[in-house]
Structure formats: structure tokens, C-alpha cells
Design an enzyme around this catalytic site. Structure first.
Site, PDB file in Angstrom:
ATOM      1  N   ASP A 247       0.742  -1.231  -0.038  1.00  0.00           N
ATOM      2  CA  ASP A 247       0.039  -0.098   0.021  1.00  0.00           C
ATOM      3  C   ASP A 247       0.904   1.293   0.120  1.00  0.00           C
ATOM      4  O   ASP A 247       1.884   1.414   0.775  1.00  0.00           O
ATOM      5  CB  ASP A 247      -0.871  -0.040   1.199  1.00  0.00           C
ATOM      6  CG  ASP A 247      -1.634   1.215   1.491  1.00  0.00           C
ATOM      7  OD1 ASP A 247      -2.578   1.464   0.466  1.00  0.00           O
ATOM      8  OD2 ASP A 247      -1.318   2.153   2.388  1.00  0.00           O
ATOM      9  N   ALA A 248       0.314   2.308  -0.838  1.00  0.00           N
ATOM     10  CA  ALA A 248       1.000   3.808  -0.944  1.00  0.00           C
ATOM     11  C   ALA A 248       2.424   3.637  -0.388  1.00  0.00           C
ATOM     12  O   ALA A 248       2.990   4.365   0.583  1.00  0.00           O
ATOM     13  CB  ALA A 248       0.174   4.281   0.065  1.00  0.00           C
TER      14      ALA A 248
ATOM     15  N   HIS B 172       4.676   5.335  -2.049  1.00  0.00           N
ATOM     16  CA  HIS B 172       5.306   6.859  -2.142  1.00  0.00           C
ATOM     17  C   HIS B 172       5.369   7.439  -0.829  1.00  0.00           C
ATOM     18  O   HIS B 172       6.062   8.283  -0.564  1.00  0.00           O
ATOM     19  CB  HIS B 172       4.343   7.444  -3.168  1.00  0.00           C
ATOM     20  CG  HIS B 172       2.943   7.267  -2.698  1.00  0.00           C
ATOM     21  ND1 HIS B 172       2.061   6.506  -3.315  1.00  0.00           N
ATOM     22  CD2 HIS B 172       2.153   8.100  -1.871  1.00  0.00           C
ATOM     23  CE1 HIS B 172       0.919   6.802  -2.757  1.00  0.00           C
ATOM     24  NE2 HIS B 172       0.958   7.634  -1.846  1.00  0.00           N
TER      25      HIS B 172
ATOM     26  N   GLU C 255       1.359  -0.068  -4.970  1.00  0.00           N
ATOM     27  CA  GLU C 255       0.472   1.053  -4.965  1.00  0.00           C
ATOM     28  C   GLU C 255       1.620   2.205  -4.889  1.00  0.00           C
ATOM     29  O   GLU C 255       2.243   2.367  -3.801  1.00  0.00           O
ATOM     30  CB  GLU C 255      -0.689   1.206  -4.126  1.00  0.00           C
ATOM     31  CG  GLU C 255      -1.233   2.389  -4.465  1.00  0.00           C
ATOM     32  CD  GLU C 255      -2.347   2.969  -3.198  1.00  0.00           C
ATOM     33  OE1 GLU C 255      -3.118   3.718  -3.359  1.00  0.00           O
ATOM     34  OE2 GLU C 255      -1.989   2.485  -1.993  1.00  0.00           O
TER      35      GLU C 255
ATOM     36  N   HIS D  91      -6.994   4.386 -14.543  1.00  0.00           N
ATOM     37  CA  HIS D  91      -8.318   4.561 -13.911  1.00  0.00           C
ATOM     38  C   HIS D  91      -9.060   6.060 -13.853  1.00  0.00           C
ATOM     39  O   HIS D  91     -10.159   6.191 -14.291  1.00  0.00           O
ATOM     40  CB  HIS D  91      -8.147   4.277 -12.116  1.00  0.00           C
ATOM     41  CG  HIS D  91      -9.406   4.667 -11.560  1.00  0.00           C
ATOM     42  ND1 HIS D  91      -9.489   5.750 -10.904  1.00  0.00           N
ATOM     43  CD2 HIS D  91     -10.546   3.851 -11.275  1.00  0.00           C
ATOM     44  CE1 HIS D  91     -10.736   5.934 -10.555  1.00  0.00           C
ATOM     45  NE2 HIS D  91     -11.511   4.828 -10.727  1.00  0.00           N
ATOM     46  N   HIS D  92      -8.040   7.038 -13.595  1.00  0.00           N
ATOM     47  CA  HIS D  92      -8.512   8.330 -13.551  1.00  0.00           C
ATOM     48  C   HIS D  92      -9.148   8.991 -14.818  1.00  0.00           C
ATOM     49  O   HIS D  92     -10.203   9.334 -15.091  1.00  0.00           O
ATOM     50  CB  HIS D  92      -7.406   9.299 -13.027  1.00  0.00           C
ATOM     51  CG  HIS D  92      -7.071   8.923 -11.669  1.00  0.00           C
ATOM     52  ND1 HIS D  92      -7.553   8.021 -10.803  1.00  0.00           N
ATOM     53  CD2 HIS D  92      -5.860   9.299 -10.963  1.00  0.00           C
ATOM     54  CE1 HIS D  92      -7.028   8.121  -9.602  1.00  0.00           C
ATOM     55  NE2 HIS D  92      -6.037   8.677  -9.803  1.00  0.00           N
TER      56      HIS D  92
END
Length: 599
Positions: free
Chosen positions: A259-260, A262, A292, A314-315
Site C-alpha cells: 500500500d502507498a 510513495h 501502489e 483509472h482516472h
């Protein structure tokens, strides 16, 4: 292969002589630090030069224990494998794996075959409830079940990203053996199981690390969840490396989604993590590591990681389907067909250019050299649905089912690896809301008010008459989010049949040819339409024409006269209906696929 000096350096380790070794990294512990066992006096731990404190005690598996931190404060083991209750309660000594695995020789499946189904174990009825759903998911054509985080979190309801004990499966979902049975059953059905793990932060309730291991966190870098974890510290690195290995070996998960990442202050550690894990596990096992990463670091995808969630794709797809352009969708509202073509052909939109949403900061690295399978393609997931104020799904946000059906066809037949969020496969209309079950009233209030402030700028939630955002801590919020107890959609069977047909085609025709797949070209051919082509193994060419707009777009004459592999425009909800032709030379709200052998 790297050899560990012992199986794990953190936690309670049962020894062959019947004792248990308790090890705690406690470089800033108070003098009162002691191990507490039921019915015994406090047991002092012996400090070591590396900041660990350790003691061997005559006690067996099943023993409850805590650490005394002074002033009557008792804390669980941060490497607890099982809790006797919740995150503030005693930890339990867990013995060697004694689960009778029915499929011990399972080696997983190659990444090219992955079709991921993301599920929340609690909403599915816990580990046992999800186990019962596996045969139907396998029959539909899914090959990977991805669990949202299961690490122990406060209370019985949570998304899982508030976990504070990364080694302990939350008992709200079942026992460790229930989890192993879920994975064992999945393997018997040919399903891989991946786990979403959170290595970038701890939740706000139940984390005691700062009380005795202050160097676990940095005081110079903050994240949205507080002080950053200090991955410069070798024991901190080992804590998470061993956690990854633990899930992949003790529970036999087939992969991890990180997860995340960044928000991890030392990204080089991610390379070390992949090297460590792959160095400990036999090469013949298919282990999948997925990121991610909002930074779009393509270099990680050639350094031990199989893929990254493709937020860019996705965006732009979400914008094309719904017209929404607020927030980060604003970065994808200009020339969306060109942005979609870039995603299909090169992976990401943002490969180093400035992002307006991020105040012009550059974002991303070049990604065109990567395989299409290095990107996980989704239309919905827990974040993109649940981070909406009302948690609406695309079945409610998309103007017509035909346009959504076209996007689904694109997702499931493109060379990128598809991920489906629970409920999509039946066109579910139940929301997926953000939910918690904090027992601390002050924390529950802070979360509720924070959620309300987050959406205060949205017209529908602003002002005295604005509609309130659902209370995350309310049990009704959790109940509304269950796709399996919601009323069945009137078109659920049609959606089910469409997904089943597309996944059958993917596994038979496309997945076997994905090794070495490369992009030939991808280009916009209309305001909302794209033409893309990939060369697959054996020289086959996979071609797509996709129109996600409200008006027809013209097809090239050659393709207009050809029989497509699949057309979502004329798809009929019955097995084997693959030979529909596009009408005339128009591809109206549809996706048309062709496979040209040896071209």
C-alpha cells in the site's frame, strides 16, 4: 540465498526445548520494561547492543503475554502473531505451523494468468465466509483473490489500513487456521491469494512503539498519517522484511500488494525488500509483488516487482465514463482519448511531466519499455469507490450500461492485468463507504468530523442544509457497504454472464500469449475513442477499437467488414456469444476486438 541467523528477529519464538524467546526492539524503553506473564512476577529483559531486549522463558505456545512500560502501562508485542482480544490486549505465543495443508505442493500461477478479485474479508463473512464464495469466483474465471489488509486493527470493523499489529490476523475475521483454510481451499481451486500489506504507516489507535522504540519513526519527515517510519534503521527494515516473508511462508500467500509506497521515506528499501523475499523463497514458487505508488517509479518494476496499480488509467477512464473533473481527475480531463491511448500503449500518463493537480511538480518515470503486464488495470477499487463521500459505484455514475460494458470489455481483454472490486461482477449498486469501529469516543468524533471537513467544499455537502457524510463509525455504514447482502441488481445475471464470458476468452485466447507482449501503437481516433494494437507471443496481433463516448465513432473500412473476436455492442448475455458483428462502420458505445494470428 540470504540465510537468516534465526527464523525471525522480532517477536516471540518458541524454542525446541520448550522455552520461548521473547525479543523486543526497545532502544528507548523505560527502566521499568518487563515481560508480563499470567501468574508470574515481572520478568526483566536483557538489553543487547543492537537495541533489542531479550529473555528466554519456560512457557509454551498459547501463553498470553504483554510488555510493561511503566506507570501500569501494558503493551502487546509489536510482532504479535495473535491477539487475545483486540489491539490493546495480551499477545499470544504461537507455535510452529501445525495446520494440515491439503495442497502443500502448490506453486502458484504465472503472472500472465492473473485476474485479480479484491475483497474485504469482513464483509464477505470473515475468512470462513469468503472460503464459501471461492468456488463461484473460480468458476467465473478469477485467478487471484486479493484481501484488503487483515493486520489487527482497533474494533471489529475497519478497512484494514488502521492496522497496528502487522503480524496478527484480526480475530474479527476468524482464527489463523480459518485464514489458512481459506488459502488452502483457494489453492485447491486453482486460485492464488494475495494480501494487501501496509508498510508506510500505523493506525491511530493501539500503536505503542513510540513508548519504547522512538527511533522507529523520523522527526524530520511527516506523512498524512503522522511521522514517517525510519527505514534507515536496520531493525525497522528487518521488521517489515520478516513480515513479508511471514505471510508468504507461514500462511502461503502467493503475493503481496504494498500500500502507498510513495509514503515510504527510503524508496531504496523497496528494492532490498524484493531481493530479500525472493532470496528466501524457492524460485519455482510463483510469488507476485505489486505496488501502489503515486510516484510512478518505473524503475521498481524492473527491480523485483511484478506490477503497479495503474491509477492514471483509472482516472482517465473514470473521467470518460462519468464526466467528473474535480480533484485529481482534473489532470485527465484535457484530451482524455489521448491520455487513454498513452495508458494503453505506455502504461502511465505521467512519466515525468508536471502535474497541475500537484502544483506543477513533476511526476513519474518513463514506462513505455515495460511489459503491459506491469500495470494493474481497474475501473473501481476500495480507494476509488470508498474515498467518495457516498461510496457510489460506476453502475450509478455511468450514464448508460452500454458505456460501462465497453469499459469492462476493454479492462478484461487488454494485455494489462485486470483487477475487479467485489460486486462489480454482478453490477452491484451497493455503496462502498469508509467505515471504522473506534471505541475511543474522541477518536471516533475526530474521524467523523474530519470526513465531513474533507467534503465540505462539495456543493451537496456544504451549508446548513447540506447532506451529511455517512458516519464512518456507525454500524449502518458498514452494513450498507456489503455487496453480498445488498438487493440483487435486476441485471445481475447479465453482468455475471458478461464477466464470465470475457474472462473465459482472456484465459483461452489472450493470457497464454502475454509473455513478451509489446505495444505496436495506441492512438486516439476520436474525442472519446482509441485504436490500439499489441504484438503477442507467436506474432499474434491483438487489436482494440474502443469508444467510451455518447456518440458513434467511425471504424476503419477494413475492420468494419471483419468479424471481431468480441463486440460489447451486440453482446448477448449467453455463453459463447462472441461472433457478433459491428453494425455498418460505426462502433457505437462499444468495444470491438480482433485477434490476427501470425500477422
Amino acid at each position: 540465498m540470504t540465510v537468516l541467523p534465526e527464523p525471525y528477529t522480532h517477536g516471540a519464538l518458541p524454542l525446541p526445548d520448550g522455552r520461548t524467546r521473547f525479543r523486543l526492539w526497545a532502544p528507548s524503553a523505560p527502566p521499568e520494561l518487563a515481560l508480563m506473564l499470567p501468574g508470574r512476577d515481572p520478568i526483566a529483559l536483557h538489553p543487547q547492543e543492537d537495541g533489542f531486549a531479550q529473555v528466554d522463558v519456560d512457557c509454551a505456545a498459547g501463553t498470553r503475554y504483554q510488555y510493561r512500560l511503566g506507570d501500569g502501562l501494558l503493551a502487546p508485542d509489536p510482532a504479535s502473531r495473535l491477539q487475545d482480544g483486540d489491539v490493546h490486549d495480551a499477545s499470544v505465543v504461537v507455535g510452529p505451523d501445525a495446520y494440515p495443508w491439503s495442497h502443500p505442493t502448490w506453486m502458484g500461477r504465472p503472472w500472465r494468468e492473473a485476474v485479480i478479485y479484491e475483497a474485504h474479508a469482513g464483509l464477505a463473512g470473515g475468512f470462513a465466509g469468503l472460503t464459501k464464495k471461492l468456488p463461484q469466483l473460480a468458476d467465473m474465471g478469477f485467478t487471484v483473490i486479493e484481501l484488503m489488509p487483515i493486520a489487527d486493527f482497533p474494533g471489529p470493523r475497519n478497512w484494514g489500513y488502521d492496522g497496528v499489529l502487522p503480524y496478527a490476523p484480526d480475530t474479527a475475521y476468524g482464527t489463523p487456521d480459518d485464514l489458512k483454510r481459506l488459502i488452502d481451499t483457494a489453492h485447491g481451486l486453482g486460485l492464488c491469494v494475495m494480501l494487501d500489506v501496509v508498510y508506510n504507516h500505523f493506525g491511530p489507535d493501539g500503536n505503542y512503539l513510540s513508548q519504547y522504540a522512538a527511533p522507529f519513526f523520523r522527526d524530520d519527515i511527516s506523512t498524512p498519517w503522522g511521522s514517517a517510519i525510519d527505514f534507515r534503521q536496520p531493525p525497522v527494515r528487518r521488521y517489515f522484511e520478516e513480515n513479508a516473508l511471514y505471510w508468504l511462508t507461514e500462511y502461503r500467500f502467493d503475493g503481496l500488494r504494498l500500500d502507498a509506497v510513495h509514503a515510504i521515506s527510503d524508496p531504496d528499501w523497496l528494492v532490498e525488500l524484493a531481493q530479500f523475499v525472493r532470496g528466501q523463497i524457492p524460485a519455482q514458487r510463483h510469488i507476485h509483488l505489486v505496488l501502489e505508488n503515486d510516484d510512478n517509479r518505473a524503475s521498481l518494476l524492473t527491480a523485483g516487482y511484478d506490477a503497479q496499480w495503474n491509477d492514471d488509467a483509472h482516472h482517465v477512464l473514470h473521467h470518460m465514463l462519468t464526466g467528473e473533473s474535480r480533484g485529481y481527475y482534473a489532470d485527465y480531463a484535457d484530451r482524455p482519448a489521448q491520455a487513454l491511448a498513452r495508458c494503453l500503449g505506455e502504461g502511465w500518463v505521467y512519466q515525468g511531466q508536471p502535474s497541475p493537480y500537484r502544483q506543477g511538480a513533476p511526476r513519474g518515470e518513463r514506462s513505455a519499455h515495460l511489459s503491459p503486464t506491469a500495470f494493474v488495470l481497474f475501473l473501481q477499487n476500495h480507494d476509488q469507490t470508498g474515498n467518495r463521500a457516498r461510496g457510489e459505484r460506476l453502475t450509478l455514475l455511468t450514464e448508460t450500461a452500454e458505456r460501462l460494458r465497453a469499459a469492462v470489455t476493454l479492462q478484461l481483454l487488454a494485455p494489462q492485468i485486470p483487477l475487479v472490486f467485489m460486486g462489480e461482477e454482478t453490477g452491484n449498486r451497493a455503496p462502498f463507504l469508509y467505515f471504522t469501529a473506534h471505541t475511543d469516543p474522541a477518536l471516533a468524533t475526530a474521524v467523523r468530523e474530519g470526513r465531513q471537513r474533507e467534503f465540505a467544499a462539495f456543493p451537496e455537502f456544504a451549508g446548513a442544509h447540506g447532506e451529511p457524510v455517512p458516519d464512518p463509525n456507525a454500524e449502518s455504514t458498514y452494513a450498507q457497504s456489503n455487496p453480498w447482502t445488498a438487493d440483487v441488481s435486476p441485471d445481475a445475471l447479465q453482468w455475471h454472464d458478461l464477466y464470465r464470458a470475457l474472462l473465459d476468452m482472456r484465459q483461452r485466447v489472450i493470457a497464454p500469449r502475454l509473455d513478451g507482449a509489446t505495444t505496436v501503437y495506441a492512438r486516439a481516433v476520436g474525442e472519446h475513442s482509441v485504436h490500439a494494437r499489441w504484438r503477442l507471443a507467436g506474432g499474434a496481433l491483438l487489436t482494440v477499437y474502443v469508444n467510451l463516448g455518447p456518440t458513434p465513432e467511425g471504424l476503419p473500412r477494413k475492420q468494419a467488414a471483419a468479424a471481431p473476436l468480441f463486440s460489447s455492442l451486440l453482446y448477448e448475455s449467453r455463453a459463447g456469444a462472441f461472433d457478433a458483428l459491428c453494425l455498418g462502420n460505426l462502433c457505437s458505445e462499444s468495444t470491438v476486438w480482433l485477434l490476427e494470428e501470425g500477422a
